[in-house]
Each structure stands twice: as structure tokens, then as C-alpha cells.
Motif scaffolding. Structure first.
Motif, short mmCIF file in Angstrom:
data_model
loop_
_atom_site.label_atom_id
_atom_site.label_comp_id
_atom_site.label_asym_id
_atom_site.label_seq_id
_atom_site.Cartn_x
_atom_site.Cartn_y
_atom_site.Cartn_z
N THR A 64 -22.84 1.42 -7.89
CA THR A 64 -21.68 0.88 -7.70
C THR A 64 -21.00 1.85 -6.68
OG1 THR A 64 -21.66 -0.07 -9.68
CG2 THR A 64 -19.55 -0.13 -8.85
N GLU A 71 -13.37 -1.17 -6.32
CA GLU A 71 -14.85 -1.40 -6.22
C GLU A 71 -15.09 -2.48 -5.40
OE1 GLU A 71 -18.41 -3.09 -9.11
OE2 GLU A 71 -16.53 -2.79 -10.07
N LEU A 72 -16.22 -2.05 -4.46
CA LEU A 72 -16.59 -3.17 -3.43
C LEU A 72 -17.67 -4.00 -3.95
CD1 LEU A 72 -17.44 -0.66 -0.55
CD2 LEU A 72 -15.13 -1.77 -0.94
N ASP A 73 -17.30 -5.34 -3.52
CA ASP A 73 -18.42 -6.53 -3.72
C ASP A 73 -19.38 -6.44 -2.72
OD1 ASP A 73 -19.55 -8.63 -4.75
OD2 ASP A 73 -18.16 -10.24 -4.05
N THR A 75 -23.38 -6.84 -1.00
CA THR A 75 -24.51 -7.93 -1.15
C THR A 75 -25.71 -7.06 -1.75
OG1 THR A 75 -25.38 -7.07 1.07
CG2 THR A 75 -23.34 -8.90 0.71
N LYS A 79 -26.54 -3.14 -1.96
CA LYS A 79 -27.07 -2.63 -2.92
C LYS A 79 -28.12 -1.74 -3.09
CE LYS A 79 -24.64 -5.81 -6.35
NZ LYS A 79 -24.78 -7.03 -7.25
N SER A 242 -20.44 -3.20 6.89
CA SER A 242 -19.10 -3.69 6.36
C SER A 242 -18.00 -2.51 6.96
CB SER A 242 -19.10 -3.41 4.91
OG SER A 242 -17.61 -3.53 4.39
#
Length: 257
Positions: A64, A71-73, A75, A79, A242
Motif C-alpha cells: 500500500t 492512499e493511492l489507488d 493498478t 501493485k 503515475s
């Protein structure tokens, strides 16, 4: 008088030669240059990346990512990269420790053999054991927490500490060293140059004694370089995925090919 001249020259050069030994290729990293652009703290659960006392990234449990507290979402691809990056970064710690310990062990071995040949008694092993703890404690805090400051993970930093330790040891044993040299000279005057035979080719014998250890240390440094290069590549891959990961620019790495 040839042996006497050679022996005296060898003894006179010890203070320079073994201090310089810390800067010999055996203790320098000729394979790569590694440094940090940002502070990094590694705990059993977190990898914290900080700049100017601000936490930019918090990688929690190797999966995470928090960016400036949010917190980043991620992919699935991100991950996977985060997990590789985090676990690979953690594996660098034992490699750094091994380089520190082996470098100091080699210096201790070389000095111990030299002073034994000269009949000088000194507690070198204890001094270098203390130095190991001092160096490692600089980034090994407690409970499995390690902290490296920006510009503070240069694998060549051992050089300066080994050099300083050698100088301190030499300063302490100079009186004993001078006394033993004078005894040898007196013995040579009464018994002949045979008093110096055990000092012939001392530098060569010391080199032979530490040759295998030095070769293993060089292999460890080379392995460390490739490990850091891998982490740096993962870091670059993540930063390209990102805009919020672009500041993940911790490692400054160059391989000396």
C-alpha cells in the motif's frame, strides 16, 4: 646492509602505507557510485521516503502506498512493482552490513599481522569490533528500523572510517613501534642483519594473507551494485506509471563499466 635498509624503509613506511590501504581498491567501490536523493527509513512494516522533513511516500506492508498522507489507488501492475521495489530495497540492508563488516575485518587482519611481525602488542580486533558497531548503528536504529539520510548511503563511506581507525591505532602504538624498531636496530648491530629477516617481504605476505578475503569483498560489492541497480530500475518504472509517483526518485546510481 641491504636487509637492514629494506627493513627500516618498510617500518618507516607503515604509517603511510597502511593508512593508504584503506583507500586501496580493496576498500573502494570501483564498480558503481550509489547515493540517495532523499531520506529513507525502513521499518518492519513501512518504507518512509522523506524530503525536507516531509514524508512524501509511505509504503505500508510492501503493497500500500500513501503519497503525502493520501492512499493511492494502484493498478495491478503498480501493485506488483511496489511489492518488488519494497522487498528488493529491504534486501539491500544485509548487503550493506556485509560490506561494512568485511572491509573492517580485512583492515584489522592486515594491521594485526603487521604489528605481530614487529612485536607490537595492540588490541586492534577490539577497536575494529567497536568500529563495526559504530558504523552500523548510524543507520540501524532499533527493532529492525534502518534510517539512511540523503547522500548517506555511499558504499565508499567505509573508506573514511577505516582510514580514521588506522590513524588512531597508529597514533596509539607509535611509542611501542619506535621502541621495537630501536631494539631491532640494536639487535642487528650485535647479531647482524639476521634480526630483520622476518620483516623481509612483509608487505607481500600481508597482501597474500588478505587476498582471498579481498576478492570475496569485491564480489559482494559487485553484487550490491547490481542489487541497487535493480531497485533503481524498479523506481524508474514506478515513477513512469503515475504523476503521483514521479517524486519516487530516491536512488542516484551509476555503474562504472
Amino acid at each position: 646492509m641491504k636487509k637492514l635498509t629494506i627493513a627500516l624503509a618498510t617500518i618507516a613506511a607503515l604509517n603511510v602505507s597502511f593508512s593508504a590501504e584503506a583507500h586501496n581498491d580493496r576498500f573502494q567501490n570501483d564498480h558503481c557510485e550509489v547515493n540517495l536523493n532523499k531520506d529513507i527509513t525502513i521499518t518492519p512494516e513501512h518504507i518512509l521516503i522523506r524530503e525536507n522533513d516531509t514524508t512524501l511516500y509511505d509504503i505500508y506492508k510492501d503493497k500500500t502506498v500513501f503519497y503525502k498522507g493520501v492512499e493511492l489507488d494502484l493498478t495491478q501492475e503498480q501493485k506488483a512493482l511496489v511489492n518488488q521495489y519494497s522487498t528488493s530495497a529491504r534486501k539491500l540492508i544485509p548487503e550493506v552490513n556485509a560490506i561494512v563488516i568485511d572491509g573492517l575485518d580485512i583492515a584489522s587482519e592486515a594491521l594485526t599481522m603487521t604489528f605481530n611481525e614487529l612485536g607490537v602488542q595492540t588490541d586492534i580486533e577490539s577497536k575494529f569490533t567497536d568500529l563495526k558497531h559504530t558504523l552500523i548503528s548510524r543507520y540501524n536504529l532499533e527493532d529492525g528500523t534502518y534510517h539512511f539520510q540523503a547522500n548517506g548511503m555511499d558504499v565508499n563511506y567505509v573508506n573514511d572510517e577505516v582510514d580514521r581507525a588506522v590513524e588512531e591505532v597508529m597514533e596509539e602504538i607509535v611509542p611501542s613501534l619506535v621502541g621495537n624498531v630501536l631494539q631491532l636496530i640494536g639487535k642487528a648491530m650485535t647479531e647482524g642483519e639476521g634480526a630483520f629477516e622476518h620483516l623481509e617481504d612483509l608487505d607481500v605476505r600481508v597482501e597474500e594473507r588478505i587476498e582471498a578475503q579481498s576478492a570475496r569483498l569485491e564480489e559482494k560489492v559487485e553484487s550490491f551494485c547490481f542489487s541497487v541497480e535493480h531497485v533503481d530500475e524498479l523506481e524508474n518504472e514506478l515513477s513512469r506509471t503515475s504523476s503521483k509517483l514521479k517524486e519516487l526518485d530516491v536512488i542516484k546510481y551509476r555503474h562504472n563499466r
